[in-house]
Design a protein around this motif. Structure first.
Motif, mmCIF file in Angstrom:
data_model
loop_
_atom_site.group_PDB
_atom_site.id
_atom_site.type_symbol
_atom_site.label_atom_id
_atom_site.label_comp_id
_atom_site.label_asym_id
_atom_site.label_seq_id
_atom_site.Cartn_x
_atom_site.Cartn_y
_atom_site.Cartn_z
ATOM 1 N N PRO A 1 -25.972 -34.436 11.090
ATOM 2 C CA PRO A 1 -25.309 -33.171 11.428
ATOM 3 C C PRO A 1 -25.860 -32.530 12.709
ATOM 4 C CG PRO A 1 -26.732 -32.907 9.509
ATOM 5 C CD PRO A 1 -26.694 -34.372 9.817
ATOM 6 N N ILE A 2 -24.973 -31.831 13.415
ATOM 7 C CA ILE A 2 -25.385 -31.013 14.548
ATOM 8 C C ILE A 2 -25.392 -29.578 14.045
ATOM 9 C CG2 ILE A 2 -24.929 -30.504 16.989
ATOM 10 C CD1 ILE A 2 -24.714 -33.474 16.583
ATOM 11 N N VAL A 3 -26.531 -28.933 14.085
ATOM 12 C CA VAL A 3 -26.668 -27.611 13.479
ATOM 13 C C VAL A 3 -26.726 -26.537 14.566
ATOM 14 C CG1 VAL A 3 -27.987 -26.216 11.866
ATOM 15 C CG2 VAL A 3 -28.007 -28.708 11.672
ATOM 16 N N ALA A 4 -25.810 -25.568 14.491
ATOM 17 C CA ALA A 4 -25.816 -24.474 15.460
ATOM 18 C C ALA A 4 -26.852 -23.433 15.044
ATOM 19 C CB ALA A 4 -24.436 -23.841 15.531
ATOM 20 N N VAL A 5 -27.814 -23.144 15.912
ATOM 21 C CA VAL A 5 -28.875 -22.181 15.621
ATOM 22 C C VAL A 5 -28.866 -21.098 16.690
ATOM 23 C CG1 VAL A 5 -31.340 -21.854 15.271
ATOM 24 C CG2 VAL A 5 -30.275 -24.007 14.601
ATOM 25 N N SER A 6 -28.725 -19.837 16.249
ATOM 26 C CA SER A 6 -28.652 -18.726 17.201
ATOM 27 C C SER A 6 -30.028 -18.335 17.721
ATOM 28 C CB SER A 6 -28.041 -17.510 16.505
ATOM 29 O OG SER A 6 -26.719 -17.389 16.859
ATOM 30 N N ARG A 7 -30.178 -18.309 19.032
ATOM 31 C CA ARG A 7 -31.415 -17.785 19.619
ATOM 32 C C ARG A 7 -31.034 -16.849 20.751
ATOM 33 N NH1 ARG A 7 -32.990 -23.056 18.355
ATOM 34 N NH2 ARG A 7 -34.525 -23.022 16.697
ATOM 35 N N GLN B 1 -20.093 -22.770 17.188
ATOM 36 C CA GLN B 1 -20.133 -23.200 15.784
ATOM 37 C C GLN B 1 -19.019 -24.202 15.482
ATOM 38 O OE1 GLN B 1 -20.048 -19.297 13.981
ATOM 39 N NE2 GLN B 1 -22.132 -19.515 13.219
ATOM 40 N N VAL B 2 -17.831 -23.917 16.022
ATOM 41 C CA VAL B 2 -16.714 -24.830 15.795
ATOM 42 C C VAL B 2 -17.032 -26.189 16.425
ATOM 43 C CG1 VAL B 2 -14.265 -25.243 16.203
ATOM 44 C CG2 VAL B 2 -15.051 -22.939 15.719
ATOM 45 N N LEU B 3 -17.603 -26.151 17.628
ATOM 46 C CA LEU B 3 -17.943 -27.387 18.327
ATOM 47 C C LEU B 3 -18.966 -28.197 17.531
ATOM 48 C CD1 LEU B 3 -17.771 -29.087 21.002
ATOM 49 C CD2 LEU B 3 -19.806 -27.843 21.726
ATOM 50 N N SER B 4 -20.006 -27.526 17.024
ATOM 51 C CA SER B 4 -21.041 -28.256 16.286
ATOM 52 C C SER B 4 -20.447 -28.867 15.025
ATOM 53 C CB SER B 4 -22.221 -27.346 15.960
ATOM 54 O OG SER B 4 -21.855 -26.365 15.035
ATOM 55 N N ASP B 5 -19.511 -28.148 14.404
ATOM 56 C CA ASP B 5 -18.800 -28.676 13.240
ATOM 57 C C ASP B 5 -18.060 -29.963 13.580
ATOM 58 O OD1 ASP B 5 -19.326 -26.936 11.219
ATOM 59 O OD2 ASP B 5 -17.205 -26.474 10.824
ATOM 60 N N GLU B 6 -17.305 -29.915 14.677
ATOM 61 C CA GLU B 6 -16.505 -31.065 15.093
ATOM 62 C C GLU B 6 -17.403 -32.238 15.473
ATOM 63 O OE1 GLU B 6 -13.311 -31.736 15.084
ATOM 64 O OE2 GLU B 6 -12.755 -29.786 14.239
ATOM 65 N N MET B 7 -18.496 -31.941 16.186
ATOM 66 C CA MET B 7 -19.395 -33.028 16.602
ATOM 67 C C MET B 7 -20.056 -33.675 15.394
ATOM 68 S SD MET B 7 -21.058 -31.516 20.113
ATOM 69 C CE MET B 7 -22.258 -32.829 20.357
ATOM 70 N N SER B 8 -20.397 -32.856 14.386
ATOM 71 C CA SER B 8 -21.042 -33.395 13.181
ATOM 72 C C SER B 8 -20.152 -34.426 12.504
ATOM 73 C CB SER B 8 -21.334 -32.269 12.186
ATOM 74 O OG SER B 8 -22.174 -31.322 12.767
ATOM 75 N N ARG B 9 -18.850 -34.200 12.580
ATOM 76 C CA ARG B 9 -17.906 -35.121 11.950
ATOM 77 C C ARG B 9 -18.024 -36.524 12.531
ATOM 78 N NH1 ARG B 9 -12.806 -31.444 10.315
ATOM 79 N NH2 ARG B 9 -14.299 -29.780 10.023
ATOM 80 N N ALA B 10 -18.270 -36.609 13.841
ATOM 81 C CA ALA B 10 -18.314 -37.907 14.493
ATOM 82 C C ALA B 10 -19.717 -38.487 14.509
ATOM 83 C CB ALA B 10 -17.779 -37.763 15.923
ATOM 84 N N SER B 11 -20.702 -37.687 14.104
ATOM 85 C CA SER B 11 -22.092 -38.098 14.277
ATOM 86 C C SER B 11 -22.686 -38.625 12.977
ATOM 87 C CB SER B 11 -22.907 -36.895 14.764
ATOM 88 O OG SER B 11 -24.277 -37.143 14.608
ATOM 89 N N PRO C 1 -31.262 -34.314 11.835
ATOM 90 C CA PRO C 1 -30.281 -33.360 12.372
ATOM 91 C C PRO C 1 -30.632 -32.894 13.785
ATOM 92 C CG PRO C 1 -30.867 -32.768 10.136
ATOM 93 C CD PRO C 1 -31.794 -33.876 10.538
ATOM 94 N N ILE C 2 -29.593 -32.643 14.576
ATOM 95 C CA ILE C 2 -29.757 -32.180 15.949
ATOM 96 C C ILE C 2 -29.498 -30.677 15.993
ATOM 97 C CG2 ILE C 2 -28.806 -32.358 18.286
ATOM 98 C CD1 ILE C 2 -27.926 -35.257 17.404
ATOM 99 N N GLU C 3 -30.376 -29.962 16.672
ATOM 100 C CA GLU C 3 -30.217 -28.502 16.762
ATOM 101 C C GLU C 3 -29.476 -28.128 18.031
ATOM 102 O OE1 GLU C 3 -34.141 -26.645 14.802
ATOM 103 O OE2 GLU C 3 -33.516 -25.705 16.657
ATOM 104 N N MET C 4 -28.438 -27.305 17.875
ATOM 105 C CA MET C 4 -27.727 -26.811 19.050
ATOM 106 C C MET C 4 -28.050 -25.325 19.191
ATOM 107 S SD MET C 4 -23.663 -26.416 19.709
ATOM 108 C CE MET C 4 -23.141 -28.115 19.654
ATOM 109 N N THR C 5 -28.800 -24.980 20.219
ATOM 110 C CA THR C 5 -29.176 -23.587 20.416
ATOM 111 C C THR C 5 -28.000 -22.803 20.995
ATOM 112 O OG1 THR C 5 -31.517 -24.054 20.714
ATOM 113 C CG2 THR C 5 -30.702 -22.032 21.703
ATOM 114 N N ILE C 6 -27.661 -21.705 20.327
ATOM 115 C CA ILE C 6 -26.581 -20.832 20.782
ATOM 116 C C ILE C 6 -27.228 -19.608 21.417
ATOM 117 C CG2 ILE C 6 -24.536 -19.541 20.071
ATOM 118 C CD1 ILE C 6 -23.942 -22.147 19.015
#
Lengths: 320, 492
Positions: A63-69, A50-60, A34-39
């Motif tokens: 999964p692309i995981v949105a992580v809040s920092r 979060q919506v973007l990471s959801d959409e990207m996960s669909r094509a990947s 999984p790829i981490e997307m730092t928010i």
């Protein structure tokens, strides 16, 4: 977990040795986990991320995981991602904040520490006033402000925030005496309604319901292009000649991420941004999808960095 | 009518049950909060029907706001900051073997407070959202000062120790980026310190770590008391018992709803204000802090009345009152629902469904909790030293998951260590927490007001601000007078 990572690392190395220029194959190797997307922020920036990471996960493939920092105006998240390995497994949902936070003196590195992946979209600050003030356009407001003999109170999201910089760029053109009142995200519209401030410079979505009810009025938007929705002139057309302040949001990875990995992520971002479902949700959140490929995005980051640096110097906020 | 039909549809009910359980679980576990629950569940609502999405979000919010009590009463560690005011009396009651009735009472009062705020919201959302507009930076600053003044009433034995606690809390919150200029303070060039000490991390450290350390010491010295399995019996409050607290519940509900409607304040402030207000009005204030049910009823009623109050500016003006309502607002916007005065005209069915969901969620949460009491009190049978270890694990998980930061885990342990030392020095922890909660708001609002007025103090003289300053003064004078009086006979 560690074992798996080690195994894939060894595998990737072997592949690399065997097939040095094998770009297509290298691409197929990524991603293996999984790829981490730092928010970096809360609010609508987080939701769009979060919506973007959801959409990207669909094509990947992974999964692309949105992580809040959050924290430090983005400094915490940028520092975290910058310190990770440049292998594409840690990407950042970034914005012009990379420039503002650097010039504020809170980051030891600037935008060059990251490789651009793609611009996802833009948000444009708008200038709002109370309808009952009777100011129909920017020039009437400026004239009234000159006459009232006391400084104009302008509500922004925080000193050194993007809305502050956009307002400063605008009001400097008229040489007005202005007090910038910093509110947290979301409170400026209420303060404008109550009349404690004269003008609020915020994102359009925050004013939406008050615009439709007729309590507030938009005088102009700070970008070069007029907004898609509503009949609002650009500030340039309304009298602030040459004003062009737009906030972009996009994805970046630590400097040194392999080009084939960047192009894989760029493709994911393009697919996600251009999907209808992303556009629908984004527009509801006041975000305008506008895909730009990595190279163009990189140029934009560099130009805007210079502009923001100059504006912050003028405002006395440049600590570099 | 259509709203009722929507709210009772099977999948809406399912959404409500899911949300309630999810929120409750996050509320119950120390370190996990309902704000976090909402942030986690929000992406799941993207693809749901708008009505279901609203159901999930509202019930998560309600469940989370109610669940924080359980840990506060059972183990003395508040599940959320807004339950911190409950710890003193709630934990004392649990130690006296009254855990079940206390939890049940807290749940019922939470629900009554929540439903009261719902009624207020339904009756006057548009009128009350103007109250929110009347509160600018100067007025909120005055309100926060009033909140600070309650430290005087909360400092049990020594006013000086209470004030020391309050100042320590304020000092801790100055670490990190300042809220106005973004200047880094006391960070020593460390990027992680820029984010400051999170309120929740500090709270977990302050309440949980000293507790865990003393439990382990007691275990080592063999002096720990293991609760006899048979003594844990479930007792639920009778109607007459609840009726005895009617005025307390009513006053705390009003207070919580009003505070909730003011943007930028929170459940924590209202809980502490309600606690000190009821303590002042109580017949036996000397029992408060040692296990008086009134000390559970007041804060729990008020912190749930905040939920409806906070929805008022969110629905009426589109202005979120706290981070949790900001997330709910995001969830509504995604589905194209734009809160504001027009929503009531254009989509009244959405508004009424929201009210229905809100009321139903409270009923559901009450039912779940009253059954859950049987389960919760079993935790008391676990030997304290084992429970302490479990709490510590949850605290570490909670502090990490807040911002996905190992640094926060370190902060929690450091704060906890100092919390233990402070407790040894008999510095009460609640004033520290009040300093932590109110400090950032106090600084931000004061400085914003000063910027607005061009550094003229006259902005602090608005009628509303003067009212709160006056009340703050009154509280301080009254507690000083009370203190002098109680001391005179002893010396004479």
């Amino acid at each position: 977990m560690t074992f798996c990572n080690l195994k894939s690392l060894v595998l990737a190395n072997t592949m690399g040795v065997l097939l040095v220029p094998g770009m297509a194959l290298a691409q197929a190797d990524f991603p293996t986990k999984p790829i981490e997307m730092t928010i970096l922020f809360g609010g609508s920036a987080q939701t769009v991320g979060q919506v973007l990471s959801d959409e990207m996960s669909r094509a990947s493939a992974q999964p692309i995981v949105a992580v809040s920092r959050p924290g430090g105006g983005g400094a915490v998240g940028y520092s975290y991602a910058q310190a990770t390995a440049a292998d594409g497994y840690n990407i950042v949902w970034n914005s012009n904040s990379i420039s503002t936070v650097y010039y504020q003196g809170n980051l030891p590195f600037n935008y060059e520490a990251f490789t651009p992946i793609a611009q996802i979209g833009v948000e444009v600050p708008v200038v709002a006033v109370q309808s009952s003030r009777g100011w129909d356009n920017l020039e009437e407001m400026v004239a009234a402000a000159r006459e009232q003999g006391q400084p104009l109170r302008v509500g922004v999201s925080g000193l050194g925030s993007f809305t502050h910089i956009a307002s400063a760029a605008l009001f400097d053109k008229f040489d007005l005496d202005v007090i910038y009142v910093p509110y947290g995200e979301g409170r400026a519209p209420a303060e404008l309604l109550s009349g404690r401030i004269d003008v609020a410079v915020q994102w359009q979505s925050q004013f939406q319901s008050h615009l439709r009810s007729g309590d507030l009025l938009l005088l102009c938007s700070t970008g070069a292009q007029p907004l898609e929705h509503g009949d609002v002139p650009t500030c340039h057309d309304a009298g602030a000649e040459g004003l062009d302040i737009t906030m972009w949001r996009g994805l970046v990875a630590p400097e040194g991420t392999p080009p084939e990995v960047v192009s894989y992520l760029e493709d994911l971002a393009r697919t996600a941004t251009e999907s209808g479902s992303f556009a629908d949700i984004a527009v509801n959140l006041g975000f305008t999808p506008a895909f730009l490929p990595a190279d163009e995005f990189g140029e934009l980051i560099a130009t805007d960095d210079a502009i923001i640096g100059q504006l912050m110097t003028d405002l006395g906020l440049n600590n570099r | 009518m259509t709203a009722a039909a929507v709210a009772f549809e099977p999948h809406s009910l399912l959404a409500l049950v899911l949300g309630s359980f999810f929120g409750l679980a996050f509320g119950c576990i120390p370190g996990l909060t309902y704000t976090m629950a909402l942030a986690l569940i929000l992406p799941l609502t993207f693809t749901l029907e708008p009505m279901m999405a609203i159901g999930v979000l509202v019930s998560t919010y309600v469940g989370g706001a109610s669940g924080g009590t359980v840990a506060a009463i059972l183990v003395g560690v508040p599940g959320t900051p807004s339950s911190a005011a409950t710890v003193a009396d709630g934990y004392a009651l649990a130690k006296a073997g009254k855990a079940s009735i206390t939890i049940a009472m807290a749940t019922i009062c939470s629900t009554l407070g929540g439903l009261f705020s719902l009624l207020v919201m339904v009756a006057s959302v548009q009128a009350l959202s103007n109250v929110a507009l009347a509160f600018g930076p100067a007025e909120i600053f005055a309100l926060v000062v009033f909140g600070m003044a309650t430290i005087c009433g909360l400092a049990e034995q020594s006013l000086v120790r209470g004030l020391i606690g309050g100042v320590i809390g304020l000092m801790v919150m100055t670490i990190g980026q300042d809220p106005i200029d973004g200047v880094s303070r006391l960070t020593f060039g460390n990027v992680n310190l820029l984010q400051g000490v999170d309120l929740l991390v500090a709270m977990i450290g302050l309440f949980a770590v000293p507790q865990v350390v003393s439990t382990l010491f007691e275990h080592k010295s063999g002096s720990s008391t293991i609760v006899d399995g048979k003594s844990v019996k479930v007792e639920l409050p009778k109607l007459g018992y609840i009726w005895g607290y009617r005025w307390n519940i009513l006053r705390s509900s009003i207070l919580g709803t009003v505070i909730g409607a003011i943007p930028g304040t929170s459940g924590t402030i209202s809980a502490f204000l309600a606690y000190s207000q009821e303590k002042r009005l109580a017949k036996n204030p000397e029992n408060w802090g040692k296990g008086d049910m009134g000390g559970v009823v007041a804060p729990e009623t008020a912190n749930n009345a905040v939920t409806g109050g906070a929805m008022i500016p969110m629905l009426g003006l589109g202005i979120p009152g706290d981070p949790a309502t900001a997330l709910i607002l995001g969830g509504l916007l995604i589905h194209g629902i734009q809160p504001g005065a027009l929503l009531f005209v254009e989509a009244p069915d959405v508004v009424y469904s929201l009210y229905m969901f809100y009321g139903l969620a409270y009923v559901l949460v009450t039912v779940i909790m009253l059954f859950g009491v049987h389960l919760f009190v079993q935790a008391l049978k676990i030997p304290p030293h084992l429970l302490a270890v479990a709490i510590m694990v949850l605290c570490v998980v909670g502090s990490y998951s807040l911002r996905n930061s190992m640094f926060d885990v370190g902060s929690m342990i450091v704060v906890g260590f100092f919390g233990y030392l402070l407790q040894k020095a008999r510095i009460p922890l609640t004033p520290i927490l009040l300093g932590l909660v109110l400090g950032p708001a106090m600084e931000r609002e004061f400085r914003t007001a000063m910027i607005m007025s061009g550094d003229s103090y006259s902005i602090l003289l608005s009628p509303i601000a003067l009212l709160f300053f006056g009340m703050a003064l009154l509280v301080i004078v009254m507690s000083l007078v009370g203190m002098v009086r109680s001391r005179v006979p002893k010396t004479a």
